[in-house]
Design an enzyme around this catalytic site. Structure first.
Site, PDB file in Angstrom:
ATOM      1  N   GLY A 113      -3.893  21.057  15.100  1.00  0.00           N
ATOM      2  CA  GLY A 113      -2.480  21.332  15.358  1.00  0.00           C
ATOM      3  C   GLY A 113      -1.875  20.753  16.607  1.00  0.00           C
ATOM      4  O   GLY A 113      -0.651  20.781  16.768  1.00  0.00           O
ATOM      5  N   ARG A 141       6.870  10.458   6.062  1.00  0.00           N
ATOM      6  CA  ARG A 141       7.256  11.485   7.046  1.00  0.00           C
ATOM      7  C   ARG A 141       8.759  11.549   7.348  1.00  0.00           C
ATOM      8  O   ARG A 141       9.320  12.644   7.375  1.00  0.00           O
ATOM      9  CB  ARG A 141       6.442  11.330   8.345  1.00  0.00           C
ATOM     10  CG  ARG A 141       4.924  11.396   8.113  1.00  0.00           C
ATOM     11  CD  ARG A 141       4.124  11.550   9.405  1.00  0.00           C
ATOM     12  NE  ARG A 141       4.307  12.866   9.960  1.00  0.00           N
ATOM     13  CZ  ARG A 141       5.098  13.140  10.959  1.00  0.00           C
ATOM     14  NH1 ARG A 141       5.763  12.186  11.576  1.00  0.00           N
ATOM     15  NH2 ARG A 141       5.219  14.380  11.377  1.00  0.00           N
ATOM     16  N   CYS A 165      14.830   3.260  -4.424  1.00  0.00           N
ATOM     17  CA  CYS A 165      16.153   3.668  -4.902  1.00  0.00           C
ATOM     18  C   CYS A 165      16.445   5.138  -4.604  1.00  0.00           C
ATOM     19  O   CYS A 165      16.613   5.948  -5.519  1.00  0.00           O
ATOM     20  CB  CYS A 165      16.242   3.393  -6.388  1.00  0.00           C
ATOM     21  SG  CYS A 165      15.834   1.686  -6.729  1.00  0.00           S
ATOM     22  N   GLU A 166      16.456   5.495  -3.348  1.00  0.00           N
ATOM     23  CA  GLU A 166      16.809   6.854  -2.931  1.00  0.00           C
ATOM     24  C   GLU A 166      17.455   6.767  -1.549  1.00  0.00           C
ATOM     25  O   GLU A 166      16.964   6.016  -0.686  1.00  0.00           O
ATOM     26  CB  GLU A 166      15.563   7.745  -2.789  1.00  0.00           C
ATOM     27  CG  GLU A 166      14.834   7.956  -4.070  1.00  0.00           C
ATOM     28  CD  GLU A 166      14.129   9.316  -4.125  1.00  0.00           C
ATOM     29  OE1 GLU A 166      14.539  10.248  -3.401  1.00  0.00           O
ATOM     30  OE2 GLU A 166      13.182   9.412  -4.900  1.00  0.00           O
ATOM     31  N   TYR A 215      -1.213  10.875   8.877  1.00  0.00           N
ATOM     32  CA  TYR A 215      -0.326  11.264   7.766  1.00  0.00           C
ATOM     33  C   TYR A 215       0.604  10.118   7.375  1.00  0.00           C
ATOM     34  O   TYR A 215       1.745  10.332   6.981  1.00  0.00           O
ATOM     35  CB  TYR A 215       0.455  12.538   8.117  1.00  0.00           C
ATOM     36  CG  TYR A 215      -0.455  13.658   8.547  1.00  0.00           C
ATOM     37  CD1 TYR A 215      -1.314  14.252   7.630  1.00  0.00           C
ATOM     38  CD2 TYR A 215      -0.496  14.097   9.872  1.00  0.00           C
ATOM     39  CE1 TYR A 215      -2.197  15.259   8.028  1.00  0.00           C
ATOM     40  CE2 TYR A 215      -1.368  15.105  10.273  1.00  0.00           C
ATOM     41  CZ  TYR A 215      -2.215  15.674   9.344  1.00  0.00           C
ATOM     42  OH  TYR A 215      -3.077  16.666   9.731  1.00  0.00           O
TER      43      TYR A 215
HETATM   44  N1  LLP Z   1      -7.088  22.117   9.823  1.00  0.00           N
HETATM   45  C1  LLP Z   1      -6.407  22.537   8.748  1.00  0.00           C
HETATM   46  C2  LLP Z   1      -6.931  23.664   7.970  1.00  0.00           C
HETATM   47  C3  LLP Z   1      -5.202  21.906   8.382  1.00  0.00           C
HETATM   48  O1  LLP Z   1      -4.528  22.344   7.319  1.00  0.00           O
HETATM   49  C4  LLP Z   1      -4.725  20.811   9.151  1.00  0.00           C
HETATM   50  C5  LLP Z   1      -3.474  20.122   8.797  1.00  0.00           C
HETATM   51  C6  LLP Z   1      -5.497  20.387  10.253  1.00  0.00           C
HETATM   52  C7  LLP Z   1      -6.660  21.074  10.571  1.00  0.00           C
HETATM   53  C8  LLP Z   1      -5.091  19.222  11.126  1.00  0.00           C
HETATM   54  O2  LLP Z   1      -3.913  19.459  11.797  1.00  0.00           O
HETATM   55  P1  LLP Z   1      -3.389  18.438  12.942  1.00  0.00           P
HETATM   56  O3  LLP Z   1      -4.375  18.491  14.072  1.00  0.00           O
HETATM   57  O4  LLP Z   1      -3.352  17.089  12.327  1.00  0.00           O
HETATM   58  O5  LLP Z   1      -2.073  18.941  13.303  1.00  0.00           O
HETATM   59  N2  LLP Z   1       1.732  15.909   6.667  1.00  0.00           N
HETATM   60  C9  LLP Z   1       2.174  16.606   7.852  1.00  0.00           C
HETATM   61  C10 LLP Z   1       1.056  17.372   8.534  1.00  0.00           C
HETATM   62  C11 LLP Z   1       0.356  18.352   7.614  1.00  0.00           C
HETATM   63  C12 LLP Z   1      -0.779  19.073   8.285  1.00  0.00           C
HETATM   64  C13 LLP Z   1      -1.583  19.828   7.302  1.00  0.00           C
HETATM   65  N3  LLP Z   1      -2.742  20.477   7.828  1.00  0.00           N
HETATM   66  C14 LLP Z   1       2.861  15.612   8.782  1.00  0.00           C
HETATM   67  O6  LLP Z   1       2.943  14.435   8.437  1.00  0.00           O
HETATM   68  O7  LLP Z   1       3.346  16.003   9.849  1.00  0.00           O
END
Ligand code: LLP
Length: 419
Positions: free
Chosen positions: A242, A315, A347-348, A375
């Site tokens: 996170g 994104r 096309c959006e 991502y």
């Molecule tokens: N652990 C779990 C259980 C998760 O669901 C996630 C991300 C992470 C770790 C890693 O989180 P990070 O350190 O990358 O914040 N597609 C979105 C982000 C979705 C995150 C989903 N889960 C974006 O492009 O911002």
């Protein structure tokens, strides 16, 4: 300076390590994801160094960028992995990753995925419901195995991030409420094929403050004490991922301060600490390289139509996310600067990479969409029957093609016309 370590202007040309984006575009075409090995290595090392005084395991969140070459670099640095599907487990194994350093998250693991992960002897299943625990117990029984389990708890903490990527509020689908955790652990005592080894949470992504991490850790510590007083033996505490990165003017905590906060909030426990970082590891180690196809000036707007689109980088369209967009060559002062809408061929109206970017552009100019390492490619699709981009990794003055551009034949290969 571009403001992103590993990506710098030299003689007004944007370079990734020692290679110019112009050279990469000539050799590999566009759109193309470009990663810096040095930037990835330095982020990983920062996590490791910050944890030096504490027993820990870094489980990189594979979903952020699952290219096998990237996973393999992380294997060589000593990383573990956080996976959310059987496919990601196979990627980790293919990359040479250690299943004993792999945790399996996600609310919807199916029976086949459980079997595959049990056969591979993963470190643990991060279980998110009693129903999942029941199925895992049954499958482990069929395989004559004991499944190592961590219970994912939903600490009900506001991560203060985009609602689509906030996961630790009680209305979210993730984890079990703190108040139910004890009952689930007690009920599971009767499950002969489950062994509880951990406790975990993940409150959301792109967090730019330490407060929510602190709150969540404290709730987890209290729960841990409560469970231990019931005689449960917990070997590790997994605090999820996170940590946010800087896309524009955000000021996220440093990796060092983030880890120091986790260590301080958990200083009274001896359990091994696991974390699952994705974005903070790879987000700023990659960019999306794209070429300007057309400039289109209307009385209202100036559009730069580029060859990358929402299928390549979702994104902006999905979250309204901001990515810096930098010219591969600077100081083209002969041209007039405009506020450009950087849009793709799809096309959006939602197909944009950036709005109102001050740039001086001409047909064919290359642009770098920054902070696209996490991502980006992992969320790319084939919408509008567009083949997904190539991916290259720069290491000093060497460029490796780590994924070929998809071909249209590959897209058609799985489709069949009926008689
Ligand atoms: N652990 C779990 C259980 C998760 O669901 C996630 C991300 C992470 C770790 C890693 O989180 P990070 O350190 O990358 O914040 N597609 C979105 C982000 C979705 C995150 C989903 N889960 C974006 O492009 O911002």
């Amino acid at each position: 300076m571009s403001g992103f370590p590993g990506f710098d202007y030299r003689n007004n040309a944007l370079h990734v390590e020692s290679v110019s984006l112009t050279q990469i575009a000539e050799e590999f075409g566009t759109p193309c994801y470009v990663y810096s090995r040095a930037a990835l290595t330095s982020a990983y090392q920062e996590f490791e160094d910050a944890f030096a005084q504490r027993e820990h395991l870094i489980c990189y969140a594979v979903k952020a960028n699952s290219n096998i070459a990237i996973l393999n670099l992380l294997v060589r640095l000593g990383s573990g992995f956080d996976i959310v599907s059987g496919g990601e487990l196979q990627r980790v194994i293919k990359a040479g990753g250690d299943p004993q350093k792999t945790v399996f998250s996600g609310v919807g693991k199916n029976a086949d995925e459980m079997r595959m992960a049990l056969a591979a002897n993963i470190l643990c299943f991060n279980v998110e419901s009693l129903a999942e625990l029941l199925l895992l117990n049954q499958i482990a029984g069929d395989m004559n195995k004991i499944a190592p389990v961590s219970l994912r708890v939903n600490p009900d903490v506001d991560a203060k991030t985009h609602p689509y990527i906030s996961t630790g509020l009680k209305e979210n689908k993730f984890g079990v409420p703190v108040e139910e955790a004890e009952r689930i652990y007690q009920t599971a005592q009767q499950f002969p094929h489950i062994r509880f080894t951990g406790l975990d949470c993940h409150i959301g992504s792109q967090l730019t403050e330490l407060g929510p991490f602190k709150q969540a850790s404290e709730k987890m510590i209290n729960l841990l004490a409560q469970l231990q007083s019931q005689g449960l033996k917990i070997e590790h505490l997994d605090l999820g991922g996170g940590l946010g990165i800087r896309y524009t003017d955000e000021t996220p905590p440093s990796i060092k301060d983030y880890v120091a906060t986790l260590c301080a909030s958990t200083s009274q426990v001896t359990q091994r600490i696991l974390i699952e970082p994705g974005r903070a590891m790879i987000g700023n180690a990659g960019l999306l390289l794209t070429r300007t196809e057309y400039l289109k000036h209307t009385p209202d707007r100036n559009f730069a139509v580029v060859d990358a689109a929402m299928n390549d980088l979702l994104r902006p369209a999905l979250y309204g996310a901001y990515h810096d967009i930098l010219p591969a060559k600077k100081n083209n002062t002969a041209l007039q600067t405009h506020d450009y809408q950087i849009v793709g061929p799809i096309c959006e109206t939602g197909d944009f990479l950036g709005h109102d970017r001050k740039l001086n552009l001409t047909h064919g100019d290359l642009l770098a969409v920054m902070s696209a390492g996490a991502y980006g490619m992992s969320m790319a699709s084939n919408y509008n029957t567009r083949s997904r981009p190539a991916e290259v990794l720069v290491d000093g003055d060497t460029v490796y093609l780590i994924r070929q551009r998809e071909t249209i034949e590959q897209l058609f290969a799985t489709e069949t016309i009926v008689p």
